[in-house]
Motif scaffolding. Structure first.
Motif, PDB file in Angstrom:
ATOM      1  N   PHE A  63       5.762   9.036   4.136  1.00  0.00           N
ATOM      2  CA  PHE A  63       4.906   8.252   3.257  1.00  0.00           C
ATOM      3  C   PHE A  63       5.506   8.263   1.842  1.00  0.00           C
ATOM      4  CE2 PHE A  63       1.994   9.573   6.633  1.00  0.00           C
ATOM      5  CZ  PHE A  63       1.370   8.361   6.935  1.00  0.00           C
ATOM      6  N   PRO A  64       5.116   7.306   0.987  1.00  0.00           N
ATOM      7  CA  PRO A  64       5.720   7.194  -0.353  1.00  0.00           C
ATOM      8  C   PRO A  64       5.720   8.492  -1.149  1.00  0.00           C
ATOM      9  CG  PRO A  64       4.370   5.271   0.094  1.00  0.00           C
ATOM     10  CD  PRO A  64       4.157   6.202   1.238  1.00  0.00           C
ATOM     11  N   PHE A  65       4.587   9.207  -1.155  1.00  0.00           N
ATOM     12  CA  PHE A  65       4.513  10.434  -1.954  1.00  0.00           C
ATOM     13  C   PHE A  65       5.560  11.448  -1.528  1.00  0.00           C
ATOM     14  CE2 PHE A  65       2.878  14.808  -2.175  1.00  0.00           C
ATOM     15  CZ  PHE A  65       2.827  14.960  -3.545  1.00  0.00           C
ATOM     16  N   TYR A  66       5.734  11.620  -0.226  1.00  0.00           N
ATOM     17  CA  TYR A  66       6.679  12.618   0.261  1.00  0.00           C
ATOM     18  C   TYR A  66       8.126  12.168   0.094  1.00  0.00           C
ATOM     19  CZ  TYR A  66       2.765  15.231   2.124  1.00  0.00           C
ATOM     20  OH  TYR A  66       1.604  15.959   2.235  1.00  0.00           O
ATOM     21  N   TYR A  67       8.373  10.849   0.127  1.00  0.00           N
ATOM     22  CA  TYR A  67       9.715  10.378  -0.199  1.00  0.00           C
ATOM     23  C   TYR A  67      10.066  10.725  -1.643  1.00  0.00           C
ATOM     24  CZ  TYR A  67       9.432   7.604   4.114  1.00  0.00           C
ATOM     25  OH  TYR A  67       9.318   7.220   5.419  1.00  0.00           O
ATOM     26  N   LEU A  68       9.100  10.527  -2.539  1.00  0.00           N
ATOM     27  CA  LEU A  68       9.318  10.881  -3.943  1.00  0.00           C
ATOM     28  C   LEU A  68       9.442  12.390  -4.101  1.00  0.00           C
ATOM     29  CD1 LEU A  68       6.768   8.424  -5.607  1.00  0.00           C
ATOM     30  CD2 LEU A  68       9.259   8.240  -5.633  1.00  0.00           C
ATOM     31  N   LEU A  69       8.701  13.131  -3.298  1.00  0.00           N
ATOM     32  CA  LEU A  69       8.804  14.583  -3.325  1.00  0.00           C
ATOM     33  C   LEU A  69      10.198  15.034  -2.913  1.00  0.00           C
ATOM     34  CD1 LEU A  69       7.156  17.260  -3.688  1.00  0.00           C
ATOM     35  CD2 LEU A  69       6.770  17.168  -1.233  1.00  0.00           C
ATOM     36  N   ALA A  70      10.742  14.411  -1.869  1.00  0.00           N
ATOM     37  CA  ALA A  70      12.091  14.745  -1.434  1.00  0.00           C
ATOM     38  C   ALA A  70      13.117  14.382  -2.510  1.00  0.00           C
ATOM     39  CB  ALA A  70      12.416  14.011  -0.128  1.00  0.00           C
ATOM     40  N   ASN A  71      12.885  13.275  -3.205  1.00  0.00           N
ATOM     41  CA  ASN A  71      13.795  12.895  -4.283  1.00  0.00           C
ATOM     42  C   ASN A  71      13.712  13.878  -5.441  1.00  0.00           C
ATOM     43  OD1 ASN A  71      15.698  10.918  -5.431  1.00  0.00           O
ATOM     44  ND2 ASN A  71      14.072  10.533  -6.909  1.00  0.00           N
ATOM     45  N   LEU A  72      12.513  14.379  -5.725  1.00  0.00           N
ATOM     46  CA  LEU A  72      12.363  15.411  -6.750  1.00  0.00           C
ATOM     47  C   LEU A  72      13.126  16.663  -6.349  1.00  0.00           C
ATOM     48  CD1 LEU A  72      11.066  16.548  -9.328  1.00  0.00           C
ATOM     49  CD2 LEU A  72       9.087  17.176  -7.937  1.00  0.00           C
ATOM     50  N   ALA A  73      13.054  17.015  -5.082  1.00  0.00           N
ATOM     51  CA  ALA A  73      13.810  18.170  -4.595  1.00  0.00           C
ATOM     52  C   ALA A  73      15.311  17.937  -4.734  1.00  0.00           C
ATOM     53  CB  ALA A  73      13.451  18.450  -3.131  1.00  0.00           C
ATOM     54  N   ALA A  75      16.711  16.037  -7.026  1.00  0.00           N
ATOM     55  CA  ALA A  75      16.999  16.143  -8.457  1.00  0.00           C
ATOM     56  C   ALA A  75      17.075  17.607  -8.884  1.00  0.00           C
ATOM     57  CB  ALA A  75      15.929  15.403  -9.263  1.00  0.00           C
ATOM     58  N   ASP A  76      16.181  18.430  -8.365  1.00  0.00           N
ATOM     59  CA  ASP A  76      16.204  19.850  -8.694  1.00  0.00           C
ATOM     60  C   ASP A  76      17.422  20.535  -8.082  1.00  0.00           C
ATOM     61  OD1 ASP A  76      13.874  19.722 -10.198  1.00  0.00           O
ATOM     62  OD2 ASP A  76      12.603  19.982  -8.445  1.00  0.00           O
ATOM     63  N   PHE A  77      17.813  20.112  -6.890  1.00  0.00           N
ATOM     64  CA  PHE A  77      19.040  20.634  -6.274  1.00  0.00           C
ATOM     65  C   PHE A  77      20.247  20.304  -7.147  1.00  0.00           C
ATOM     66  CE2 PHE A  77      22.658  20.820  -3.478  1.00  0.00           C
ATOM     67  CZ  PHE A  77      22.377  21.837  -2.576  1.00  0.00           C
ATOM     68  N   ASP A 110      22.026  16.795 -18.597  1.00  0.00           N
ATOM     69  CA  ASP A 110      21.130  15.728 -19.050  1.00  0.00           C
ATOM     70  C   ASP A 110      20.681  14.855 -17.884  1.00  0.00           C
ATOM     71  OD1 ASP A 110      21.477  16.727 -21.556  1.00  0.00           O
ATOM     72  OD2 ASP A 110      22.845  15.163 -22.242  1.00  0.00           O
ATOM     73  N   THR A 111      21.613  14.556 -16.972  1.00  0.00           N
ATOM     74  CA  THR A 111      21.280  13.727 -15.816  1.00  0.00           C
ATOM     75  C   THR A 111      20.276  14.417 -14.910  1.00  0.00           C
ATOM     76  OG1 THR A 111      23.461  12.649 -15.847  1.00  0.00           O
ATOM     77  CG2 THR A 111      22.214  12.556 -13.784  1.00  0.00           C
ATOM     78  N   SER A 112      20.500  15.683 -14.616  1.00  0.00           N
ATOM     79  CA  SER A 112      19.606  16.407 -13.709  1.00  0.00           C
ATOM     80  C   SER A 112      18.221  16.587 -14.308  1.00  0.00           C
ATOM     81  CB  SER A 112      20.211  17.769 -13.360  1.00  0.00           C
ATOM     82  OG  SER A 112      20.361  18.565 -14.525  1.00  0.00           O
ATOM     83  N   LEU A 113      18.162  16.958 -15.569  1.00  0.00           N
ATOM     84  CA  LEU A 113      16.862  17.170 -16.195  1.00  0.00           C
ATOM     85  C   LEU A 113      16.093  15.866 -16.348  1.00  0.00           C
ATOM     86  CD1 LEU A 113      17.779  19.811 -18.929  1.00  0.00           C
ATOM     87  CD2 LEU A 113      16.800  20.185 -16.669  1.00  0.00           C
ATOM     88  N   THR A 114      16.797  14.784 -16.686  1.00  0.00           N
ATOM     89  CA  THR A 114      16.137  13.488 -16.802  1.00  0.00           C
ATOM     90  C   THR A 114      15.633  13.009 -15.450  1.00  0.00           C
ATOM     91  OG1 THR A 114      17.572  12.896 -18.663  1.00  0.00           O
ATOM     92  CG2 THR A 114      16.398  11.106 -17.577  1.00  0.00           C
ATOM     93  N   ALA A 115      16.433  13.224 -14.396  1.00  0.00           N
ATOM     94  CA  ALA A 115      16.006  12.815 -13.052  1.00  0.00           C
ATOM     95  C   ALA A 115      14.739  13.554 -12.636  1.00  0.00           C
ATOM     96  CB  ALA A 115      17.132  13.068 -12.052  1.00  0.00           C
ATOM     97  N   SER A 116      14.681  14.858 -12.901  1.00  0.00           N
ATOM     98  CA  SER A 116      13.481  15.620 -12.557  1.00  0.00           C
ATOM     99  C   SER A 116      12.272  15.132 -13.347  1.00  0.00           C
ATOM    100  CB  SER A 116      13.717  17.113 -12.835  1.00  0.00           C
ATOM    101  OG  SER A 116      14.724  17.628 -12.004  1.00  0.00           O
ATOM    102  N   LEU A 117      12.472  14.891 -14.632  1.00  0.00           N
ATOM    103  CA  LEU A 117      11.359  14.477 -15.484  1.00  0.00           C
ATOM    104  C   LEU A 117      10.827  13.109 -15.089  1.00  0.00           C
ATOM    105  CD1 LEU A 117       9.619  15.071 -17.952  1.00  0.00           C
ATOM    106  CD2 LEU A 117      11.383  14.025 -19.372  1.00  0.00           C
ATOM    107  N   VAL A 118      11.723  12.138 -14.900  1.00  0.00           N
ATOM    108  CA  VAL A 118      11.281  10.790 -14.526  1.00  0.00           C
ATOM    109  C   VAL A 118      10.640  10.801 -13.148  1.00  0.00           C
ATOM    110  CG1 VAL A 118      12.040   8.418 -14.116  1.00  0.00           C
ATOM    111  CG2 VAL A 118      13.053   9.728 -15.972  1.00  0.00           C
ATOM    112  N   ASN A 119      11.181  11.621 -12.237  1.00  0.00           N
ATOM    113  CA  ASN A 119      10.590  11.709 -10.902  1.00  0.00           C
ATOM    114  C   ASN A 119       9.182  12.284 -10.964  1.00  0.00           C
ATOM    115  OD1 ASN A 119      12.402  11.758  -7.955  1.00  0.00           O
ATOM    116  ND2 ASN A 119      10.218  12.225  -7.958  1.00  0.00           N
TER     117      ASN A 119
END
Length: 361
Positions: A63-73, A75-77, A110-119
């Motif tokens: 579902f959309p929420f979990y896809y975004l959750l995986a993307n957040l993971a 970004a954190d990776f 900067d890329t990793s932190l921005t990706a986590s924040l925007v996600n």
């Protein structure tokens, strides 16, 4: 016409800011930073890998929420990778770096932190849309979610590359910052203010969710006919929201304020003494995200436990089968098609959990 210093090593710029990196990164401070950094990175790699694998494996998470959750993971990776690169290119080695390698080091961060924040912001908006419409999941299609994920990384990569593309002080060293010796102070002000604005937007979104959930909770509590689960869900959501807000404030605000002070050329603020600790604090957000967004989800936690259990049991099974090939490894008696948690605790092979998933699919 101003002279440019593209061919200089970083010691030229560090000497201008009077930053003695060799002395700062020695002894107990160096050991402490490296130990904490190594522990954080290992936890980031393991926990976020489990989150991504759980979303891919369990069809209930498609579902959309979990896809975004995986993307957040993801970004954190990536944040963990960026910090590992930083640890191998910091301290006394900082002064020996070329300008391009230093840009790469900071660009990854900067890329990793921005990706986590925007996600996190996109997840907040998605939750707001779902809750306000009284739905568990939003109506976002897979195409729209894919577009959002691509947009998140495009923004993150662009923000990480902006200094390299020209917003730096290599041709005007009078405007160089202290924390980032080849970054323009105006860029640090822009970057920190932009992130603080995003933080403010997230606070507003979560406050609206909190107020809405609280109002619905009061309405449900006044009707005894309401189910217990419907009453508990808003309470659990409020706790999660407050945890997210608290973690974000603690981990991000100090670092953003320090960057803003450096961009404003505050020479008496002592920012050099706290920079590495605030960097670790920002990294801690990537450690806490899997806990907040995943481990509080019972289904997510159960899926990750089954994956860990299966991995350890498979190795044990291989060792036992080499000695006793005729041994029956597991036998499922769960005719209802659901996995039994007690069986896992008592040592049952994880194949039962897999059969349960197949029975439910």
């Amino acid at each position: 016409m101003n002279e440019c210093y593209y061919d200089k090593l970083m010691d030229f710029f560090y000497n201008r800011t009077k930053t003695d990196t060799a002395d700062e990164w020695t002894g107990a401070q160096l050991i402490g930073v490296l130990c904490f950094g190594t522990f954080f990175c290992l936890f980031i790699f393991i926990s976020n890998s489990l989150v991504i694998a759980a979303v891919v494996k369990n069809k209930r998470f498609h579902f959309p929420f979990y896809y975004l959750l995986a993307n957040l993971a993801a970004a954190d990776f990536f944040a963990g990778i960026a910090y590992v690169f930083l640890m191998f290119n910091t301290g006394p080695k900082s002064k020996t770096l070329t300008v391009n390698r230093w840009f790469l080091r900071q660009g990854l961060l900067d890329t990793s932190l921005t990706a986590s924040l925007v996600n996190l912001l996109v997840i907040a908006v998605e939750r707001h849309m779902s809750i306000m419409r009284m739905k568990i999941h939003s109506n976002l299609t897979k195409k729209r979610v894919t577009f959002l994920i691509i947009s998140i990384w495009a923004i993150a990569i662009f923000m990480g590359a902006v200094p390299t593309l020209g917003w730096n002080c290599l041709c005007d060293i009078t405007v160089c910052s202290s924390l980032a010796p080849i970054y323009s102070r105006s860029y640090l002000v822009f970057w920190s203010v932009l992130n603080l604005v995003v933080f403010f937007i997230m606070v507003v979104v979560y406050i609206r969710i909190y107020m809405y959930v609280q109002r619905k909770t009061n309405v449900l509590s006044s009707h005894t006919s309401g189910s217990i689960s419907r009453r508990r869900t808003p309470v659990k959501l409020m706790k999660t929201v407050m945890t997210v807000l608290g973690a974000f404030v603690v981990c991000w605000t100090p670092g953003l304020v320090v960057l803003l002070l450096d961009g404003l050329n505050c020479t008496d603020c002592g920012i050099q003494n706290v920079k590495r600790w605030f960097l670790l604090l920002a990294l801690l957000n990537s450690v806490m995200n899997p806990i907040i967004y995943s481990y509080k989800d019972d289904e997510m936690w159960a899926t990750m436990k089954r994956m860990i259990c299966c991995s350890s049991e498979d190795k044990s099974q291989e060792r036992r089968s080499s000695r006793i090939p005729s041994t029956v490894l597991c036998r499922s008696t769960d005719t209802s098609g659901n996995y039994i948690e007690d069986g896992i605790i008592q040592g049952t092979i994880c194949g039962k959990g897999d059969l349960g998933d197949k029975g439910n699919s």
